[in-house]
Design a protein around this motif. Structure first.
Motif, PDB file in Angstrom:
ATOM      1  N   UNK A 206     -10.059   6.308  -0.543  1.00 17.69           N
ATOM      2  CA  UNK A 206      -9.426   7.584  -0.245  1.00 17.69           C
ATOM      3  C   UNK A 206      -8.870   7.669   1.182  1.00 17.69           C
ATOM      4  N   UNK A 207      -9.171   6.688   2.017  1.00 20.65           N
ATOM      5  CA  UNK A 207      -8.668   6.672   3.384  1.00 20.65           C
ATOM      6  C   UNK A 207      -7.468   5.734   3.561  1.00 20.65           C
ATOM      7  N   UNK A 208      -6.976   5.181   2.472  1.00 17.70           N
ATOM      8  CA  UNK A 208      -5.870   4.236   2.571  1.00 17.70           C
ATOM      9  C   UNK A 208      -4.522   4.943   2.489  1.00 17.70           C
ATOM     10  N   UNK A 209      -3.495   4.365   3.119  1.00 19.09           N
ATOM     11  CA  UNK A 209      -2.189   5.038   3.149  1.00 19.09           C
ATOM     12  C   UNK A 209      -1.543   5.175   1.777  1.00 19.09           C
ATOM     13  N   UNK A 210      -1.938   4.341   0.805  1.00 23.60           N
ATOM     14  CA  UNK A 210      -1.351   4.416  -0.528  1.00 23.60           C
ATOM     15  C   UNK A 210      -2.248   5.155  -1.525  1.00 23.60           C
TER      16      UNK A 210
END
Length: 213
Positions: A206-210
């Motif tokens: 949930x912390x990834x840019x995608x």
């Protein structure tokens, strides 16, 4: 350094954790495996011959397959080590990591589950039962291995190793798929401990840019 990654790929998750533990800066290049971007001709030819994620680009060197990437990072950037040098410790860490990476993950990844649906025409209930079966069988083995060591807050002692790097994404996936993990208390304790560590937190899907909700 660049990491071709998909936010919800547990193999990409492993590499993100390792990069964080080693304090290595990298750019994330999203590859949406849900729509088949990993099979695009340019990606396969120029980034990852296995047509999967993750893929690491370190200068002129390109490498796919998460376990190969993790070993490469340990060799090229050895601090902190994820795979111990001492023979017995190394064997124990690899034993657990490979149980997850070879016995649980391959039969429950996205392309396997899609094949069950599209080619074998299993029902959603049958697919869920398949997933739960292999998680339960594999996690029972993980739990026995952790009970045998029981030496610290991580899988093997006071510092995270390759075993933790593999275990945490596997548990995250199992929880997302509504598996009952209550029988695996030691594994869940490691997972909860990892959830307080900055490298593990930063690597969360949930912390990834995608990230797609």
């Amino acid at each position: 350094m660049q990491l071709h990654s998909f936010f919800n790929s547990s193999t990409s998750y492993r590499v993100r954790i390792a990069l964080g533990l080693k304090g290595l800066a990298y750019d994330t290049l999203p590859v949406n495996i849900r729509v088949g971007e990993h099979r695009a001709a340019d990606y396969v030819a120029n980034v990852n011959l296995s047509a999967t994620v993750p893929a690491l680009v370190d200068g002129d060197f390109k490498l796919g397959q998460s376990l190969a990437i993790l070993d490469y990072l340990d060799q090229r950037y050895p601090e902190p080590r994820l795979i111990p040098l001492e023979t017995h410790s190394r064997a124990r860490v690899l034993e657990l990591a490979l149980l997850i990476s070879c016995d649980i993950h391959p039969v429950n990844n996205l392309r396997m589950l899609r094949y069950l649906e599209t080619e074998l025409k299993v029902t959603p209930q049958q697919k869920a039962a398949w997933y739960r079966h292999w998680v339960e069988e594999g996690m029972a083995g993980v739990e026995r291995m952790l009970a045998r060591s029981a030496t610290g807050p991580w899988c093997f002692g006071a510092q995270p190793t390759l075993a933790d790097v593999c275990l945490v994404p596997q548990i995250a996936n199992a929880l997302r798929m509504d598996c009952d993990l209550s029988a695996y208390a030691r594994s869940l304790a490691v997972y909860e401990h990892a959830s307080q560590h900055p490298a593990f937190v930063a690597a969360q899907p949930q912390r990834q840019p995608d990230y797609i909700a």
